[in-house]
Structure formats: C-alpha cells, structure tokens
Motif scaffolding. Structure first.
Motif, PDB file in Angstrom:
ATOM      1  N   ARG A  10      -9.060   0.672  -3.373  1.00  0.00           N
ATOM      2  CA  ARG A  10      -8.583   1.281  -2.131  1.00  0.00           C
ATOM      3  C   ARG A  10      -8.149   2.728  -2.360  1.00  0.00           C
ATOM      4  N   LEU A  11      -7.538   2.997  -3.524  1.00  0.00           N
ATOM      5  CA  LEU A  11      -7.129   4.364  -3.853  1.00  0.00           C
ATOM      6  C   LEU A  11      -8.329   5.290  -3.975  1.00  0.00           C
ATOM      7  N   HIS A  56     -10.881   5.417  -2.298  1.00  0.00           N
ATOM      8  CA  HIS A  56     -11.397   5.811  -0.988  1.00  0.00           C
ATOM      9  C   HIS A  56     -10.332   6.449  -0.106  1.00  0.00           C
ATOM     10  N   CYS A  57      -9.195   6.752  -0.676  1.00  0.00           N
ATOM     11  CA  CYS A  57      -8.088   7.317   0.080  1.00  0.00           C
ATOM     12  C   CYS A  57      -8.175   8.844   0.082  1.00  0.00           C
ATOM     13  N   TRP A  94       0.827  -1.203   0.000  1.00  0.00           N
ATOM     14  CA  TRP A  94       0.000   0.000   0.000  1.00  0.00           C
ATOM     15  C   TRP A  94       0.861   1.254   0.000  1.00  0.00           C
ATOM     16  N   GLN A 102      -5.841  11.012   0.269  1.00  0.00           N
ATOM     17  CA  GLN A 102      -4.775  11.668  -0.486  1.00  0.00           C
ATOM     18  C   GLN A 102      -4.970  11.564  -2.003  1.00  0.00           C
ATOM     19  N   LEU A 151       0.933   4.199  -2.869  1.00  0.00           N
ATOM     20  CA  LEU A 151       0.781   5.638  -2.621  1.00  0.00           C
ATOM     21  C   LEU A 151       1.979   6.416  -3.144  1.00  0.00           C
TER      22      LEU A 151
END
Length: 116
Positions: A92-93, A95-96, A54, A98, A58
């Motif tokens: 997942r990205l 809902h991130c 992860w 950043q 990022l």
C-alpha cells in the motif's frame, strides 16, 4: 441441520447438529430484530481499525523520513500483528502519493515526500 467442519489444531472436526422447529424458534427468539442486525456496523469497525493502522503506518514513515524496506517491514509486522499484514502495508505504501520508493544497494528505501 447445521454441519460444522474444520480443524482445531491438529484435530479434524466434523460436527452435525440437528435442530427441530422448536429449537430454531428458541434460537430465533434470542436474536435482535432484523433491522438492528447490521453487518455495516461490523464492517465500519474493521474499516476504522484499518484506517487507524494506515494512519499509524504513514506517521511512522513521516517521522523517520526514510527507512530501508527490511527494517520498515519488521516495524510494520510488529504494528499490524504479523508479517503478511506488514507486507500488505508495504504494498500500500508503494502506491501512496506521499511515499517515494528508491532502489538501494541491498534493499528498497522508502522516503516520505512532503505534499506542500
């Protein structure tokens, strides 16, 4: 008795192994004491690998600044070892905090958002 069923390639497997009391005792003698057997340690190792993947994901987006979805998916699939794992990282990205996702003409565009 222990029964093992599944497949090895195209071959079906259905195996039954019968063990008597002495066999079970002999197997148990080779196991570590129950206190030393910890699934938590194994789970921690998996979580550690997942966290490292992860963080790498990022960092990849942060360095790029912005990247189109198909290109990002290809990079994540190569990084994670498969397209399904790459797709999970894309979800997942989305809902991130950043990451900002924008709808592009042909594909979504993922943007890195600095949290200053």
């Amino acid at each position: 008795m222990v029964r093992i069923r599944g497949r090895i390639g195209d071959w079906p497997v259905d195996l039954s192994v019968e063990l008597d009391v002495d066999d079970w005792a002999q197997l148990a003698a080779h196991l570590p004491p129950a206190g030393e057997r910890s699934t938590a340690a194994a789970a921690a190792a998996v979580v550690g690998q997942s966290d490292a993947l992860w963080q790498t994901t990022l960092e990849l987006l942060r360095k790029a600044g912005k990247i189109e979805g198909p290109q990002l998916l290809a990079q994540l699939a190569a990084l994670a070892g498969g397209e399904q794992a790459g797709k999970r990282l894309l979800v997942r990205l989305r809902h991130c905090a950043q990451v900002r996702m924008e709808t592009g003409a042909d594909a979504p565009i993922y943007h890195w958002v600095d949290q200053a």
